[in-house]
Design a protein around this motif. Structure first.
Motif, PDB file in Angstrom:
ATOM      1  N   LYS A 188       0.799  -1.212   0.000  1.00 45.73           N
ATOM      2  CA  LYS A 188       0.000   0.000   0.000  1.00 45.73           C
ATOM      3  C   LYS A 188       0.847   1.285   0.000  1.00 45.73           C
ATOM      4  N   PRO A 189       1.939   1.348   0.780  1.00 50.35           N
ATOM      5  CA  PRO A 189       2.763   2.562   0.730  1.00 50.35           C
ATOM      6  C   PRO A 189       3.297   2.868  -0.676  1.00 50.35           C
ATOM      7  N   ASP A 190       3.652   1.830  -1.430  1.00 52.80           N
ATOM      8  CA  ASP A 190       4.097   2.040  -2.811  1.00 52.80           C
ATOM      9  C   ASP A 190       2.985   2.635  -3.657  1.00 52.80           C
ATOM     10  N   LEU A 191       1.775   2.153  -3.470  1.00 47.91           N
ATOM     11  CA  LEU A 191       0.640   2.662  -4.239  1.00 47.91           C
ATOM     12  C   LEU A 191       0.330   4.109  -3.876  1.00 47.91           C
ATOM     13  N   GLU A 192       0.429   4.440  -2.594  1.00 50.37           N
ATOM     14  CA  GLU A 192       0.186   5.819  -2.168  1.00 50.37           C
ATOM     15  C   GLU A 192       1.259   6.751  -2.731  1.00 50.37           C
ATOM     16  N   ARG A 193       2.505   6.301  -2.709  1.00 44.66           N
ATOM     17  CA  ARG A 193       3.607   7.088  -3.272  1.00 44.66           C
ATOM     18  C   ARG A 193       3.395   7.274  -4.781  1.00 44.66           C
ATOM     19  N   ALA A 194       2.971   6.222  -5.445  1.00 47.16           N
ATOM     20  CA  ALA A 194       2.726   6.297  -6.890  1.00 47.16           C
ATOM     21  C   ALA A 194       1.592   7.267  -7.200  1.00 47.16           C
ATOM     22  N   ALA A 195       0.522   7.220  -6.423  1.00 48.02           N
ATOM     23  CA  ALA A 195      -0.611   8.128  -6.656  1.00 48.02           C
ATOM     24  C   ALA A 195      -0.161   9.580  -6.557  1.00 48.02           C
ATOM     25  N   ALA A 196       0.618   9.898  -5.533  1.00 48.92           N
ATOM     26  CA  ALA A 196       1.108  11.269  -5.363  1.00 48.92           C
ATOM     27  C   ALA A 196       2.034  11.667  -6.515  1.00 48.92           C
ATOM     28  N   ALA A 197       2.932  10.767  -6.895  1.00 51.38           N
ATOM     29  CA  ALA A 197       3.877  11.063  -7.976  1.00 51.38           C
ATOM     30  C   ALA A 197       3.159  11.232  -9.311  1.00 51.38           C
ATOM     31  N   LEU A 198       2.121  10.436  -9.559  1.00 50.21           N
ATOM     32  CA  LEU A 198       1.394  10.538 -10.820  1.00 50.21           C
ATOM     33  C   LEU A 198       0.583  11.833 -10.889  1.00 50.21           C
ATOM     34  N   LYS A 199       0.059  12.281  -9.760  1.00 46.26           N
ATOM     35  CA  LYS A 199      -0.628  13.580  -9.734  1.00 46.26           C
ATOM     36  C   LYS A 199       0.360  14.698 -10.036  1.00 46.26           C
ATOM     37  N   GLU A 200       1.536  14.611  -9.435  1.00 49.33           N
ATOM     38  CA  GLU A 200       2.587  15.607  -9.696  1.00 49.33           C
ATOM     39  C   GLU A 200       2.997  15.577 -11.167  1.00 49.33           C
ATOM     40  N   LEU A 201       3.160  14.377 -11.721  1.00 52.83           N
ATOM     41  CA  LEU A 201       3.523  14.229 -13.126  1.00 52.83           C
ATOM     42  C   LEU A 201       2.438  14.810 -14.030  1.00 52.83           C
ATOM     43  N   ALA A 202       1.187  14.570 -13.696  1.00 53.93           N
ATOM     44  CA  ALA A 202       0.086  15.111 -14.507  1.00 53.93           C
ATOM     45  C   ALA A 202       0.162  16.635 -14.565  1.00 53.93           C
ATOM     46  N   GLY A 203       0.435  17.258 -13.437  1.00 52.88           N
ATOM     47  CA  GLY A 203       0.583  18.714 -13.416  1.00 52.88           C
ATOM     48  C   GLY A 203       1.758  19.172 -14.273  1.00 52.88           C
ATOM     49  N   ALA A 204       2.855  18.452 -14.173  1.00 53.85           N
ATOM     50  CA  ALA A 204       4.031  18.796 -14.973  1.00 53.85           C
ATOM     51  C   ALA A 204       3.738  18.645 -16.469  1.00 53.85           C
ATOM     52  N   LEU A 205       3.021  17.587 -16.835  1.00 59.19           N
ATOM     53  CA  LEU A 205       2.690  17.370 -18.248  1.00 59.19           C
ATOM     54  C   LEU A 205       1.750  18.449 -18.770  1.00 59.19           C
ATOM     55  N   GLU A 206       0.803  18.868 -17.949  1.00 50.48           N
ATOM     56  CA  GLU A 206      -0.090  19.965 -18.355  1.00 50.48           C
ATOM     57  C   GLU A 206       0.706  21.237 -18.609  1.00 50.48           C
ATOM     58  N   LYS A 207       1.658  21.528 -17.730  1.00 49.51           N
ATOM     59  CA  LYS A 207       2.491  22.727 -17.878  1.00 49.51           C
ATOM     60  C   LYS A 207       3.348  22.628 -19.133  1.00 49.51           C
TER      61      LYS A 207
END
Length: 66
Positions: free
Chosen positions: A19-38
């Motif tokens: 579960k900690p890996d999944l939570e870390r991935a969720a946060a990183a993917l949200k951050e990546l999505a913002g970076a990709l939008e920019k």
């Protein structure tokens, strides 16, 4: 003059040992999505694809633990 290869696709690999890996991935993917939008807003087409590829690769390496 050297030419740059433009990637046709990029992927993110996620360590899924619990579960900690999944939570870390969720946060990183949200951050990546913002970076990709920019990147999509601010970069010309060809540059955007290359910059995005590097951002995706860095996220993948971080989530794999490399």
């Amino acid at each position: 003059m050297a030419s740059t290869t433009i990637p046709g696709f990029s992927r993110v690999e996620i360590r899924t040992n619990g579960k900690p890996d999944l939570e870390r991935a969720a946060a990183a993917l949200k951050e990546l999505a913002g970076a990709l939008e920019k990147i999509a807003r601010e970069q010309p087409d060809e540059t955007a694809v290359i910059v995005a590829h590097h951002a995706i690769k860095a996220t993948s390496q971080r989530l794999r633990g490399n």
